[in-house]
Motif scaffolding. Structure first.
Motif, mmCIF file in Angstrom:
data_model
loop_
_atom_site.group_PDB
_atom_site.id
_atom_site.type_symbol
_atom_site.label_atom_id
_atom_site.label_comp_id
_atom_site.label_asym_id
_atom_site.label_seq_id
_atom_site.Cartn_x
_atom_site.Cartn_y
_atom_site.Cartn_z
ATOM 1 N N GLN A 69 0.837 -1.215 0.000
ATOM 2 C CA GLN A 69 0.000 0.000 0.000
ATOM 3 C C GLN A 69 0.865 1.254 0.000
ATOM 4 O OE1 GLN A 69 -2.323 -1.213 3.452
ATOM 5 N NE2 GLN A 69 -4.213 -0.945 2.280
ATOM 6 N N LEU A 70 1.947 1.218 0.782
ATOM 7 C CA LEU A 70 2.822 2.391 0.860
ATOM 8 C C LEU A 70 3.531 2.624 -0.469
ATOM 9 C CD1 LEU A 70 4.260 2.001 4.456
ATOM 10 C CD2 LEU A 70 2.676 3.733 3.640
ATOM 11 N N LEU A 71 3.924 1.538 -1.123
ATOM 12 C CA LEU A 71 4.526 1.649 -2.457
ATOM 13 C C LEU A 71 3.577 2.400 -3.387
ATOM 14 C CD1 LEU A 71 6.364 0.676 -4.906
ATOM 15 C CD2 LEU A 71 4.992 -1.400 -4.867
ATOM 16 N N ARG A 72 2.305 2.022 -3.338
ATOM 17 C CA ARG A 72 1.316 2.628 -4.238
ATOM 18 C C ARG A 72 0.989 4.076 -3.859
ATOM 19 N NH1 ARG A 72 -1.432 -1.139 -7.406
ATOM 20 N NH2 ARG A 72 -0.473 -3.187 -7.189
ATOM 21 N N VAL A 73 1.060 4.361 -2.582
ATOM 22 C CA VAL A 73 0.768 5.726 -2.125
ATOM 23 C C VAL A 73 1.686 6.729 -2.824
ATOM 24 C CG1 VAL A 73 1.192 7.231 -0.118
ATOM 25 C CG2 VAL A 73 -0.334 5.276 0.100
ATOM 26 N N TYR A 74 2.954 6.333 -2.991
ATOM 27 C CA TYR A 74 3.926 7.269 -3.586
ATOM 28 C C TYR A 74 4.014 7.142 -5.106
ATOM 29 C CZ TYR A 74 5.417 8.123 1.182
ATOM 30 O OH TYR A 74 5.444 8.478 2.506
ATOM 31 N N ARG A 75 3.424 6.091 -5.676
ATOM 32 C CA ARG A 75 3.521 5.887 -7.123
ATOM 33 C C ARG A 75 2.274 6.425 -7.815
ATOM 34 N NH1 ARG A 75 7.212 1.035 -8.225
ATOM 35 N NH2 ARG A 75 9.100 1.912 -7.335
ATOM 36 N N THR A 76 2.154 7.743 -7.816
ATOM 37 C CA THR A 76 1.031 8.333 -8.558
ATOM 38 C C THR A 76 1.583 9.418 -9.484
ATOM 39 O OG1 THR A 76 0.499 9.882 -6.781
ATOM 40 C CG2 THR A 76 -0.665 7.782 -6.752
ATOM 41 N N PHE A 77 0.965 10.565 -9.499
ATOM 42 C CA PHE A 77 1.292 11.626 -10.479
ATOM 43 C C PHE A 77 2.717 12.128 -10.367
ATOM 44 C CE2 PHE A 77 -2.631 12.172 -8.057
ATOM 45 C CZ PHE A 77 -3.502 11.531 -8.913
ATOM 46 N N ASN A 78 3.283 12.037 -9.169
ATOM 47 C CA ASN A 78 4.639 12.557 -8.959
ATOM 48 C C ASN A 78 5.600 11.434 -8.572
ATOM 49 O OD1 ASN A 78 4.479 15.658 -9.186
ATOM 50 N ND2 ASN A 78 2.680 15.110 -7.967
ATOM 51 N N ALA A 79 5.325 10.227 -9.079
ATOM 52 C CA ALA A 79 6.099 9.046 -8.685
ATOM 53 C C ALA A 79 7.593 9.207 -8.934
ATOM 54 C CB ALA A 79 5.585 7.821 -9.440
ATOM 55 N N PHE A 80 7.955 9.981 -9.985
ATOM 56 C CA PHE A 80 9.362 10.056 -10.366
ATOM 57 C C PHE A 80 10.080 11.248 -9.715
ATOM 58 C CE2 PHE A 80 12.893 9.942 -13.619
ATOM 59 C CZ PHE A 80 13.328 8.675 -13.263
ATOM 60 N N ALA A 81 9.342 12.062 -8.967
ATOM 61 C CA ALA A 81 10.003 13.133 -8.209
ATOM 62 C C ALA A 81 10.903 12.452 -7.181
ATOM 63 C CB ALA A 81 8.965 14.005 -7.514
#
Lengths: 391, 262
Positions: B235-247
């Motif tokens: 879940q935490l992996l997915r929390v950060y992998r959205t619109f700004n995942a590569f920031a």
């Protein structure tokens, strides 16, 4: 059973009894005196301060369970009006609002017309102000109304305000007002101060009168005299709160403890956890910092200046020519805590912390100021005997 | 501008959904004022009329995902006095930067009947990876207020007032009870840059970080708290992998949870 009070014999410092229904009347009287009545009420999943029209707007029968980084509403098994502790917002929301327009300027033939805001403020009656928050308002008074300057935004709201304090008969898990000497009983700074007593048979408020303004308001209420046993019962309940504080902060020589330990390794430990999100400063009832923002429209014909809540946890806060002075999270947390507990004494001759526990509860990662102080104290890098030496 | 001439504006699209460009059209009340003060010289989303460069101000939407885009952005930079990126794609690579964590060839072989016709880069990258950028406007999509602020700052040659602190500051100013503390909801507000006015917490939801990482973010600490609240590594992996995942701060944090998950 009760004897009606001879109003002529009452004075500030008198103690009377208000029955549950009297409180609704009190609210009506305040409203008829053109006060806007602000009190605790439920919003989403928390108790916040907002306009209340009647006693039914209070979180009757609710309480809050607080821990570091956690706040939950729970039902009580009685119908107490004030059976909870403090929520995420404090009275500064009303006395020094998050956003206030200071002035606006419009282009004219000869330059600019600048129009200052009038400074007109609503008359607020604050219902249910906790002793820690009464003290917080006294502290804000020193910040905003002093020999050096008077802030009109705060000053105008403050001088018109009517404060109905409520002593605490239960302490929250993050409360430590006993340590800070600010509660659980309010000694001064209120117009009226209630101690709520709910039993199976009765529901009343032992009420201290704190001002002539309050006497005027009470006249229409015909309150009853408080018996010695009722006053004793109120004291017993307040003592119960004092004995059940969730937190404790040892303030012994705290000013020097903070100043001498500015290189303590605990600051690095805190920085590893701190989000520098600024929540602690936003919820703190004494954090008073504001910044000023100016906005222009696209034509450049109009500009507005707004004063808005600021926080020492942002980079912008310490920005001077060349960059931010407090670039690291460590330096920002250290600045905040040292100011709150130590340099506030130098600046305002009082602690900046009232022990309300909001910064503990509302820190998203549960950083606990009382734990941090004791961590520093327990491994103070400065020998005890040198603490009191001037340097 | 100060000399009385209207500055020439160009709006460019790279790999994106057009939502940020539409924000300019959504300025509604202010759109006519903008058009009065700025010459809209190139904006295919709005008009077929086209004025040749160079341009005083270029707004660039979208990320770089193809070899063609790689060349095109250089040409745009050359003919732009100021270049401002608008939105999460142009500023951080966008949602399409999820490809950066996977094998693009595998995707194309599954999705397209004849993958040999597809010419694409292995990564989706922000504009600033390729050319110098004068200002980055965050958001998915950007906010109307912030766009107008940046345009008026540009017109009057002043610094735009775009805060880089957390969403929490806006949330508290609006009087919203914290959804993380009072309800145990995952919320990226404490690590996300302000700008949306705490839109999701206002509607009783956690922040999804449309505006990307704030100044000096500490996602590691926030994740530890969310773990304690019961969120799994996945879940935490997915929390950060959205619109700004590569920031970078989010990329590091999600990669950490990916490794922990394996």
């Amino acid at each position: 059973m009760y004897q009606e009070v001879d109003m002529a014999k009452l004075n500030p410092e008198s103690v009377v009894i208000l029955q549950k229904d009297d409180l609704a009347k009190l609210l009506n009287i305040l409203r008829s005196h053109s006060y806007q009545t602000i009190g605790p009420t439920l919003r989403e999943n928390a108790i916040v301060y907002d306009e209340i029209q009647g006693m039914e707007d209070l979180p009757i029968g609710w309480t809050d369970s607080q821990e570091k980084g956690s706040y939950r509403l729970e039902k009580r098994n009685d119908d107490a009006y004030f059976g909870y502790n403090v929520g995420p917002y404090s009275w500064k929301t009303y006395l020094s609002p998050a956003r206030v327009r200071v002035c606006n300027a419009s282009r004219s033939e000869n330059g600019f017309n600048v129009v200052q805001e009038t400074g007109n403020a609503p008359n607020y009656a604050f219902i249910g102000v906790r002793p820690c928050d009464v003290k917080a308002i006294k502290i804000l008074d020193k910040v905003f109304i002093n020999d050096f300057c008077v802030d009109n935004v705060y000053g105008n709201r403050r001088k018109q305000s009517f404060i109905v304090a409520v002593n605490c008969t239960e302490a929250g898990n993050t409360c430590f007002c006993s340590s800070m000497g600010t509660g659980p009983k309010s000694e001064e700074g209120f117009d009226l101060c209630l101690t709520e007593i709910v039993t199976e048979q009765s529901h009343f408020f032992v009420t201290e009168i704190g001002s002539d303004k309050a006497l005027e308001v009470l006249e229409a209420l015909s309150p009853q005299t408080a018996s010695e046993s009722e006053i004793k019962e109120a004291e017993r309940r307040i003592e119960n709160a004092a004995q059940s504080m969730g937190r404790n902060l040892n303030t012994d020589r705290i000013h020097d403890l903070m100043f001498d330990n500015y290189r303590h390794p605990q600051w690095d430990d805190i920085a590893e956890r701190c989000l520098s999100c600024a929540n602690c400063t936003m919820v703190c009832p004494t954090c008073f910092c504001n910044t000023v923002e100016e906005k222009t429209d696209l034509e450049g014909d109009n500009a507005e200046r707004w004063r808005i809540w600021d926080s020492c946890f942002t980079l912008e806060y310490s920005y001077i020519h060349g960059g931010s002075v407090r670039h690291s999270t460590k330096s920002r947390y250290r600045q905040w805590m040292t100011h709150k507990l130590a340099s506030w004494h130098d600046q305002f001759d009082t602690s900046g912390c009232v022990g309300c526990g909001r910064c503990i509860t509302w820190c998203p990662v549960g950083i606990d100021i009382t734990e941090e102080v004791s961590a520093i104290r327990n491994s103070s890098t400065v020998p005890e005997e040198t603490v009191d030496q001037p340097r | 501008m100060r000399d009385g001439t209207k500055p020439k504006l160009a709006v460019w699209k790279f790999a994106s959904c057009d939502g940020c460009q539409l924000t300019l059209l959504n300025c509604e009340d202010q759109l006519l004022t903008i058009a009065d003060n700025i010459q809209i010289a190139y904006f295919p989303e709005a008009t077929r009329a086209e004025v040749e460069g160079p341009y005083d101000l270029s707004l660039v939407e979208g990320s770089v995902t193809t070899p063609h885009e790689l060349e095109r952005i250089k040409g745009i930079r050359e003919q732009s006095k100021f270049l401002i990126t608008i939105g999460a794609c142009a500023t951080a690579g966008g949602i399409q930067a999820l490809r950066n964590f996977k094998d693009v060839d595998e995707f194309t072989s599954i999705v397209y009947a004849s993958p040999e016709y597809i010419t694409t880069l292995k990564t989706s990258t922000p504009i600033s990876d390729h050319v110098e950028v004068d200002f980055e406007l965050r958001g998915c999509p950007i906010s109307v207020e912030q766009l107008v602020e940046v345009l008026s700052a540009f017109l009057f040659d002043r610094r735009p007032q775009i805060p880089t602190y957390s969403v929490c500051v806006e949330c508290k100013r609006r009087g919203i009870p914290c959804v993380m503390v009072s309800q145990g909801k995952a919320c990226l507000g404490p690590v996300t840059q302000a700008g949306c006015g705490a839109l999701c917490p206002y509607f009783n939801r956690g922040c999804y970080s449309c505006f990307g990482p704030k100044e000096t973010p500490n996602p590691r600490s926030l994740s530890r708290q969310m773990e304690e609240m019961g969120y799994s590594e996945d879940q935490l992996l997915r929390v950060y992998r959205t619109f700004n995942a590569f920031a970078e701060p989010f990329r590091k944090e999600s990669t950490y949870h990916e490794q922990e998950n394996n």
